[in-house]
Design a protein around this motif. Structure first.
Motif, PDB file in Angstrom:
ATOM      1  N   ARG A 225       8.503  -7.318  15.568  1.00 48.90           N
ATOM      2  CA  ARG A 225       7.416  -6.340  15.646  1.00 48.90           C
ATOM      3  C   ARG A 225       7.259  -5.622  14.308  1.00 48.90           C
ATOM      4  O   ARG A 225       7.552  -4.441  14.181  1.00 48.90           O
ATOM      5  CB  ARG A 225       7.718  -5.358  16.779  1.00 48.90           C
ATOM      6  CG  ARG A 225       6.575  -4.474  17.164  1.00 48.90           C
ATOM      7  CD  ARG A 225       6.844  -3.801  18.494  1.00 48.90           C
ATOM      8  NE  ARG A 225       6.431  -4.652  19.577  1.00 48.90           N
ATOM      9  CZ  ARG A 225       5.287  -4.446  20.275  1.00 48.90           C
ATOM     10  NH1 ARG A 225       4.516  -3.442  20.018  1.00 48.90           N
ATOM     11  NH2 ARG A 225       4.968  -5.278  21.255  1.00 48.90           N
ATOM     12  N   PRO A 226       6.798  -6.357  13.295  1.00 46.84           N
ATOM     13  CA  PRO A 226       6.627  -5.709  11.990  1.00 46.84           C
ATOM     14  C   PRO A 226       5.611  -4.568  12.075  1.00 46.84           C
ATOM     15  O   PRO A 226       4.632  -4.665  12.811  1.00 46.84           O
ATOM     16  CB  PRO A 226       6.095  -6.840  11.101  1.00 46.84           C
ATOM     17  CG  PRO A 226       5.619  -7.912  12.013  1.00 46.84           C
ATOM     18  CD  PRO A 226       6.406  -7.778  13.283  1.00 46.84           C
ATOM     19  N   ARG A 227       5.898  -3.488  11.366  1.00 48.15           N
ATOM     20  CA  ARG A 227       4.985  -2.334  11.339  1.00 48.15           C
ATOM     21  C   ARG A 227       4.346  -2.249   9.967  1.00 48.15           C
ATOM     22  O   ARG A 227       4.929  -1.690   9.036  1.00 48.15           O
ATOM     23  CB  ARG A 227       5.755  -1.028  11.581  1.00 48.15           C
ATOM     24  CG  ARG A 227       5.832  -0.600  13.036  1.00 48.15           C
ATOM     25  CD  ARG A 227       7.095  -1.075  13.649  1.00 48.15           C
ATOM     26  NE  ARG A 227       7.276  -0.624  15.031  1.00 48.15           N
ATOM     27  CZ  ARG A 227       8.204  -1.141  15.828  1.00 48.15           C
ATOM     28  NH1 ARG A 227       9.001  -2.106  15.402  1.00 48.15           N
ATOM     29  NH2 ARG A 227       8.326  -0.699  17.051  1.00 48.15           N
ATOM     30  N   PRO A 228       3.171  -2.800   9.820  1.00 51.69           N
ATOM     31  CA  PRO A 228       2.505  -2.740   8.520  1.00 51.69           C
ATOM     32  C   PRO A 228       2.307  -1.278   8.109  1.00 51.69           C
ATOM     33  O   PRO A 228       2.027  -0.423   8.952  1.00 51.69           O
ATOM     34  CB  PRO A 228       1.176  -3.451   8.750  1.00 51.69           C
ATOM     35  CG  PRO A 228       0.977  -3.467  10.231  1.00 51.69           C
ATOM     36  CD  PRO A 228       2.345  -3.479  10.826  1.00 51.69           C
ATOM     37  N   ARG A 229       2.463  -0.998   6.838  1.00 50.70           N
ATOM     38  CA  ARG A 229       2.471   0.385   6.356  1.00 50.70           C
ATOM     39  C   ARG A 229       1.065   0.856   5.991  1.00 50.70           C
ATOM     40  O   ARG A 229       0.793   1.256   4.852  1.00 50.70           O
ATOM     41  CB  ARG A 229       3.434   0.506   5.188  1.00 50.70           C
ATOM     42  CG  ARG A 229       4.881   0.153   5.539  1.00 50.70           C
ATOM     43  CD  ARG A 229       5.413   0.956   6.703  1.00 50.70           C
ATOM     44  NE  ARG A 229       6.848   0.659   6.966  1.00 50.70           N
ATOM     45  CZ  ARG A 229       7.493   1.153   8.012  1.00 50.70           C
ATOM     46  NH1 ARG A 229       6.879   1.927   8.904  1.00 50.70           N
ATOM     47  NH2 ARG A 229       8.770   0.862   8.176  1.00 50.70           N
ATOM     48  N   VAL A 230       0.202   0.797   7.001  1.00 46.84           N
ATOM     49  CA  VAL A 230      -1.207   1.146   6.790  1.00 46.84           C
ATOM     50  C   VAL A 230      -1.359   2.585   6.311  1.00 46.84           C
ATOM     51  O   VAL A 230      -2.087   2.867   5.349  1.00 46.84           O
ATOM     52  CB  VAL A 230      -2.003   0.905   8.092  1.00 46.84           C
ATOM     53  CG1 VAL A 230      -3.415   1.449   7.966  1.00 46.84           C
ATOM     54  CG2 VAL A 230      -2.022  -0.587   8.427  1.00 46.84           C
ATOM     55  N   ASN A 231      -0.658   3.510   6.967  1.00 42.91           N
ATOM     56  CA  ASN A 231      -0.803   4.921   6.595  1.00 42.91           C
ATOM     57  C   ASN A 231      -0.307   5.184   5.183  1.00 42.91           C
ATOM     58  O   ASN A 231      -0.883   6.002   4.461  1.00 42.91           O
ATOM     59  CB  ASN A 231      -0.051   5.815   7.583  1.00 42.91           C
ATOM     60  CG  ASN A 231      -0.734   5.824   8.940  1.00 42.91           C
ATOM     61  OD1 ASN A 231      -1.934   5.538   9.035  1.00 42.91           O
ATOM     62  ND2 ASN A 231       0.026   6.116   9.985  1.00 42.91           N
ATOM     63  N   LEU A 232       0.737   4.478   4.791  1.00 49.96           N
ATOM     64  CA  LEU A 232       1.221   4.619   3.419  1.00 49.96           C
ATOM     65  C   LEU A 232       0.198   4.065   2.426  1.00 49.96           C
ATOM     66  O   LEU A 232      -0.122   4.724   1.431  1.00 49.96           O
ATOM     67  CB  LEU A 232       2.564   3.885   3.253  1.00 49.96           C
ATOM     68  CG  LEU A 232       3.098   3.812   1.822  1.00 49.96           C
ATOM     69  CD1 LEU A 232       3.329   5.208   1.234  1.00 49.96           C
ATOM     70  CD2 LEU A 232       4.380   2.977   1.770  1.00 49.96           C
ATOM     71  N   GLY A 233      -0.325   2.891   2.700  1.00 49.62           N
ATOM     72  CA  GLY A 233      -1.309   2.296   1.793  1.00 49.62           C
ATOM     73  C   GLY A 233      -2.491   3.222   1.540  1.00 49.62           C
ATOM     74  O   GLY A 233      -2.982   3.341   0.413  1.00 49.62           O
ATOM     75  N   LEU A 234      -2.907   3.920   2.600  1.00 52.03           N
ATOM     76  CA  LEU A 234      -4.055   4.828   2.470  1.00 52.03           C
ATOM     77  C   LEU A 234      -3.755   6.001   1.552  1.00 52.03           C
ATOM     78  O   LEU A 234      -4.671   6.617   1.029  1.00 52.03           O
ATOM     79  CB  LEU A 234      -4.442   5.371   3.856  1.00 52.03           C
ATOM     80  CG  LEU A 234      -4.998   4.341   4.834  1.00 52.03           C
ATOM     81  CD1 LEU A 234      -5.247   4.987   6.193  1.00 52.03           C
ATOM     82  CD2 LEU A 234      -6.292   3.746   4.278  1.00 52.03           C
ATOM     83  N   ARG A 235      -2.468   6.303   1.361  1.00 54.64           N
ATOM     84  CA  ARG A 235      -2.099   7.476   0.559  1.00 54.64           C
ATOM     85  C   ARG A 235      -1.680   7.122  -0.861  1.00 54.64           C
ATOM     86  O   ARG A 235      -1.368   8.022  -1.650  1.00 54.64           O
ATOM     87  CB  ARG A 235      -0.953   8.228   1.267  1.00 54.64           C
ATOM     88  CG  ARG A 235      -1.332   8.734   2.654  1.00 54.64           C
ATOM     89  CD  ARG A 235      -2.416   9.804   2.582  1.00 54.64           C
ATOM     90  NE  ARG A 235      -1.919  10.950   1.838  1.00 54.64           N
ATOM     91  CZ  ARG A 235      -1.168  11.921   2.377  1.00 54.64           C
ATOM     92  NH1 ARG A 235      -0.873  11.891   3.661  1.00 54.64           N
ATOM     93  NH2 ARG A 235      -0.748  12.927   1.640  1.00 54.64           N
ATOM     94  N   LEU A 236      -1.619   5.839  -1.176  1.00 54.36           N
ATOM     95  CA  LEU A 236      -1.108   5.452  -2.503  1.00 54.36           C
ATOM     96  C   LEU A 236      -2.172   5.472  -3.603  1.00 54.36           C
ATOM     97  O   LEU A 236      -1.852   5.313  -4.776  1.00 54.36           O
ATOM     98  CB  LEU A 236      -0.440   4.072  -2.444  1.00 54.36           C
ATOM     99  CG  LEU A 236       0.907   4.029  -1.719  1.00 54.36           C
ATOM    100  CD1 LEU A 236       1.476   2.608  -1.726  1.00 54.36           C
ATOM    101  CD2 LEU A 236       1.915   5.005  -2.352  1.00 54.36           C
TER     102      LEU A 236
END
Lengths: 332, 332
Positions: free
Chosen positions: B198-209
């Motif tokens: 169940r990989p958790r893609p780091r969508v929220n992180l990407g939005l903040r980079l």
């Protein structure tokens, strides 16, 4: 395909596919995690996706140029049916182990031919290995003025049903290819094979049907089946006049040899012509458009004024119902 | 999958997939030739595509919910690496003949779970039969402010290299799954399996980079290999400090058992964490972001100031080079 030495994934992409994305700066030469597309104000994006499997949707032995052309064409036909202008596509290739560089070069060349013909550009995708057959998935993106997409579900009672081009050639071409239809004039045989191998999606027609067609769909599953899809979506019934369906000289020869070939023409798939309905008042405009595009647009029936929503009745020249044994391509 | 009775294509779509597209009116309930997406002014579209094959990218026996989750997650991870907000996806399913309704219901449920978690909506696709293994292609579309996409090719000499989360868990989880890594604490074993499944893609992180990272990529092929991709794209060399790579307690236990598991952690794929480079001056901002997102963001190396473009040197705590036997997932 053969077992010759072959490049790895990154070389595969840089050598065969990166040259296909040069027209779109946002494809980044296929070197990044994704592509970036910008938009013109007032335009929406139409998205379609089709998947083709060797041995299911085309013969394993089909030349790679033709496989590539078909793959793009079937998606472009969906864009055409929505009235969209082709823009960009992504491609996922699941490759059996026996591909080689010559196969891939020919495949990429087929993509390039279709790209050039229909003004569309590769922008991304994926390449993976599979122990199964060659499996190709393509997502095509097109542009359309906001709110102007052609839908399947707006056919109106009293509309005239039109088809573009000629019908049944691809299904008859596949029959030739399988060795089940011979004795035809050799030019006719070549014509039918070409119609199967190299479908021409009616992109230019789709772009002109805004303001004319009430409903549109492309003919991929077969004329009768796709007319049924349109009838179901629009909750109307239709009558299809079999004797009015436009046939090529080659198809007429095949039908003269065996009248069952008419049934095949009406129900067989892969023509990638457009089927649309329009108000009777637009007959002259459609005739003018047909002349301008040098593409037959032929009335083949009517949207009926009754309540059997989704029903398609196919009639012969004497008004007798023709029952089609095959009602189009079944996916399972 | 079993040989039980199963629905045809149109019922398959209406029953299992149409419910997944309700959030997007332009999907037309999956009843038309394509979907139509509108755009906000100033936003571009990021497009990614990934293809997964049963027996190649996941075990044939993997539960369908997990296959579906993984399929969406790997694409969302690409969107995250570009800094995009997930919007919509299309899905092509090539199905072996032995699927049944229970399998499909579980697969659709896995898609729904991932859709809900990451705010993305099905808008179209294709379902076909295949004589080969289950083959899944997904095209994901995301939104991004024009010109703000994170690229791989802008890493600068002197940048600090960061990774999110912990590294190597998925590769160690796959080893557990294969029965090649046992004797671990049972909670650690479950943790590693979950990280693989169940990989958790780091969508929220990407939005903040945006405004922080000079370059970013997601870790799908493995830390060392993806760092090499970033180094090649940016034409820089990198040093990776192995002892600084963040490891979970479970990974530390596995490495304590067998130090070769460190090599696996550094080179194995499927973590779907983000790897990015940023100027040293932004260390405090990155620390604050890590706390805000409750997600470790750990410095693991540096972009070097030399001319060996594309080179990645992995060092141990004593500054000695570690040679990795496996340099990440090879697609062929």
């Amino acid at each position: 395909m053969s077992g010759a030495a072959k490049p790895g994934e990154f070389e595969l992409i840089s050598r065969f596919f990166a040259p296909l994305c040069r027209a779109e700066a946002g494809a980044f030469g296929l070197t990044d995690d994704g592509a970036v597309l910008s938009h013109e104000p007032g335009k929406n994006t139409v998205v379609t996706m089709d998947c083709l499997v060797a041995g299911v949707h085309f013969p394993e032995s089909e030349p790679p140029e033709q496989i590539a052309w078909r793959l793009l064409a079937v998606n472009l036909s969906d864009l055409a049916a929505m009235g969209a202008t082709p823009q960009a596509y992504t491609l996922a290739l699941a490759l059996p182990h026996n591909w080689d560089a010559a196969w891939m070069a020919a495949f990429a060349d087929g993509l390039k031919q279709a790209q050039d013909e229909f003004s569309i550009t590769l922008i991304g995708g994926d390449t993976v290995a599979t122990p199964g057959p060659l499996t190709l998935s393509l997502t095509a993106l097109g542009r359309i003025d906001a709110g102007q997409e052609l839908r399947r579900n707006e056919a109106k009672a009293g509309d005239v049903i039109y088809v573009s081009g000629t019908i049944g050639d691809a299904a008859l071409g596949l029959k030739v290819l399988k060795g089940e239809l011979d004795g035809l004039d050799s030019e006719h045989e070549a014509f039918l094979l070409d119609r199967y191998h190299r479908p021409r999606p009616r992109v230019n027609l789709g772009l002109r049907l805004g303001g004319i067609a009430n409903a549109a769909i492309d003919i991929s599953d077969g004329l009768a089946a796709d007319l049924a899809h349109l009838a179901e979506a629009s909750a109307v019934a239709c009558v299809l006049e079999a004797d009015q369906v436009p046939l090529s000289a080659a198809a007429r020869e095949a039908i003269a040899e065996d009248s069952l070939n008419l049934t095949l023409a009406l129900s067989g798939g892969d023509d990638y012509e457009l089927l649309f309905s329009a108000p009777p008042s637009l007959g002259a405009a459609i005739k003018a458009l047909s002349e301008e595009l040098a593409l037959p647009l032929t009335p083949v029936g009517k949207i009926a004024n009754d309540t059997n929503a989704g029903q398609v009745m196919v009639r012969d020249a004497n008004g007798r119902e023709i029952l089609l044994a095959e009602s189009g391509y079944r996916h399972f």
